[in-house]
Scaffold this motif. Sequence first.
Motif, PDB file in Angstrom:
ATOM      1  N   ALA A   1      52.843  30.942  96.692  1.00 47.01           N
ATOM      2  CA  ALA A   1      52.214  29.624  96.795  1.00 47.01           C
ATOM      3  C   ALA A   1      53.087  28.522  96.201  1.00 47.01           C
ATOM      4  O   ALA A   1      52.944  27.361  96.561  1.00 47.01           O
ATOM      5  N   GLY A   2      54.018  28.871  95.329  1.00 46.00           N
ATOM      6  CA  GLY A   2      54.905  27.890  94.708  1.00 46.00           C
ATOM      7  C   GLY A   2      56.083  27.486  95.578  1.00 46.00           C
ATOM      8  O   GLY A   2      56.864  26.627  95.206  1.00 46.00           O
ATOM      9  N   ASP A   3      56.224  28.109  96.745  1.00 43.45           N
ATOM     10  CA  ASP A   3      57.255  27.712  97.704  1.00 43.45           C
ATOM     11  C   ASP A   3      56.657  26.609  98.572  1.00 43.45           C
ATOM     12  O   ASP A   3      55.688  26.841  99.300  1.00 43.45           O
ATOM     13  N   ASP A   4      57.211  25.410  98.467  1.00 42.46           N
ATOM     14  CA  ASP A   4      56.663  24.256  99.179  1.00 42.46           C
ATOM     15  C   ASP A   4      57.028  24.201 100.653  1.00 42.46           C
ATOM     16  O   ASP A   4      56.286  23.667 101.459  1.00 42.46           O
ATOM     17  N   LYS A   5      58.203  24.732 100.986  1.00 44.44           N
ATOM     18  CA  LYS A   5      58.674  24.600 102.366  1.00 44.44           C
ATOM     19  C   LYS A   5      59.477  25.836 102.759  1.00 44.44           C
ATOM     20  O   LYS A   5      59.908  26.599 101.886  1.00 44.44           O
ATOM     21  N   PRO A   6      59.685  26.016 104.068  1.00 47.08           N
ATOM     22  CA  PRO A   6      60.506  27.142 104.511  1.00 47.08           C
ATOM     23  C   PRO A   6      61.874  27.123 103.812  1.00 47.08           C
ATOM     24  O   PRO A   6      62.463  26.064 103.627  1.00 47.08           O
ATOM     25  N   GLY A   7      62.312  28.297 103.401  1.00 42.01           N
ATOM     26  CA  GLY A   7      63.611  28.416 102.740  1.00 42.01           C
ATOM     27  C   GLY A   7      63.536  28.380 101.226  1.00 42.01           C
ATOM     28  O   GLY A   7      64.471  28.784 100.545  1.00 42.01           O
ATOM     29  N   ASP A   8      62.421  27.886 100.648  1.00 41.73           N
ATOM     30  CA  ASP A   8      62.283  27.897  99.191  1.00 41.73           C
ATOM     31  C   ASP A   8      62.235  29.337  98.694  1.00 41.73           C
ATOM     32  O   ASP A   8      61.648  30.210  99.348  1.00 41.73           O
ATOM     33  N   THR A   9      62.830  29.574  97.522  1.00 43.90           N
ATOM     34  CA  THR A   9      62.808  30.902  96.910  1.00 43.90           C
ATOM     35  C   THR A   9      62.382  30.781  95.441  1.00 43.90           C
ATOM     36  O   THR A   9      62.948  31.423  94.563  1.00 43.90           O
ATOM     37  N   ASN A  10      61.387  29.949  95.172  1.00 44.65           N
ATOM     38  CA  ASN A  10      60.942  29.694  93.800  1.00 44.65           C
ATOM     39  C   ASN A  10      60.321  30.907  93.130  1.00 44.65           C
ATOM     40  O   ASN A  10      60.226  30.960  91.907  1.00 44.65           O
ATOM     41  N   GLY A  11      59.894  31.888  93.915  1.00 43.16           N
ATOM     42  CA  GLY A  11      59.287  33.083  93.343  1.00 43.16           C
ATOM     43  C   GLY A  11      60.286  34.154  92.939  1.00 43.16           C
ATOM     44  O   GLY A  11      59.911  35.136  92.290  1.00 43.16           O
ATOM     45  N   GLN A  12      61.555  33.962  93.290  1.00 41.11           N
ATOM     46  CA  GLN A  12      62.575  34.974  93.014  1.00 41.11           C
ATOM     47  C   GLN A  12      62.659  35.282  91.527  1.00 41.11           C
ATOM     48  O   GLN A  12      62.840  34.393  90.700  1.00 41.11           O
ATOM     49  N   ALA A  13      62.499  36.573  91.191  1.00 39.24           N
ATOM     50  CA  ALA A  13      62.648  37.118  89.839  1.00 39.24           C
ATOM     51  C   ALA A  13      61.586  36.611  88.866  1.00 39.24           C
ATOM     52  O   ALA A  13      61.756  36.755  87.664  1.00 39.24           O
ATOM     53  N   LEU A  14      60.485  36.044  89.378  1.00 35.08           N
ATOM     54  CA  LEU A  14      59.403  35.656  88.476  1.00 35.08           C
ATOM     55  C   LEU A  14      58.690  36.904  87.983  1.00 35.08           C
ATOM     56  O   LEU A  14      58.548  37.885  88.707  1.00 35.08           O
ATOM     57  N   ASP A  15      58.236  36.862  86.737  1.00 32.30           N
ATOM     58  CA  ASP A  15      57.455  37.946  86.157  1.00 32.30           C
ATOM     59  C   ASP A  15      56.027  37.434  86.040  1.00 32.30           C
ATOM     60  O   ASP A  15      55.708  36.675  85.131  1.00 32.30           O
ATOM     61  N   GLN A  16      55.184  37.823  87.004  1.00 34.18           N
ATOM     62  CA  GLN A  16      53.791  37.387  87.023  1.00 34.18           C
ATOM     63  C   GLN A  16      52.897  38.546  87.420  1.00 34.18           C
ATOM     64  O   GLN A  16      53.283  39.395  88.225  1.00 34.18           O
TER      65      GLN A  16
END
Length: 184
Positions: free
Chosen positions: A130-145
């Motif tokens: 859900a934290g990826d705003d647009k195609p191509g975003d990788t904001n979730g990479q390596a998150l610990d959740q």
Amino acid sequence: MTARTAVFAVTALLGVTALGGCSDGDGEGGSSPSPSPTAKNGATVQLRSTDLGKILVDGSGRTIYLFEADKSSKSTCDGGCAQAWPPVVVKGKAEPKAGAGVKSGLLGTSKRDDGERQVTYQGHPLYLYAGDDKPGDTNGQALDQFGAEWFVLAPSGKKITKGEQEKKRKEKPSEKPKNTDGGY
């Protein structure tokens, strides 16, 4: 707003939203995660080139992730987790579709506790962030959740760990004390 602050803000907002949508126990109310975009009720998995290399994305170009807590093709992410990390699903009897460069033999589905069929790749249940705003975003990479880390996938179905060390360095405070005058 920094990327880290944005991630925490989105996670907090999703937590509040998830609590606000809790069921009162009679089977009504409650909310379910928004399904991923589908093409004729079947999710399409394709490739996209990013700074992390070639990674799996959905039919809209949104980055797909695996959850390290999933030790089989059965998802362990539901409730608030599925709000923040919506599963990639197919509707009805539809089957997932492989885009160019994606190995169709690695695609499959598994039944979620809510009855939906989640797309899998090399046995990994697939999710969006859900934290990826647009195609191509990788904001979730390596998150610990939600008890484990999340990673993008290579066309081989293996997780890509690039970016993991960079994120940890950014999150870890410097161990060197700063030389200051104490503010006087």
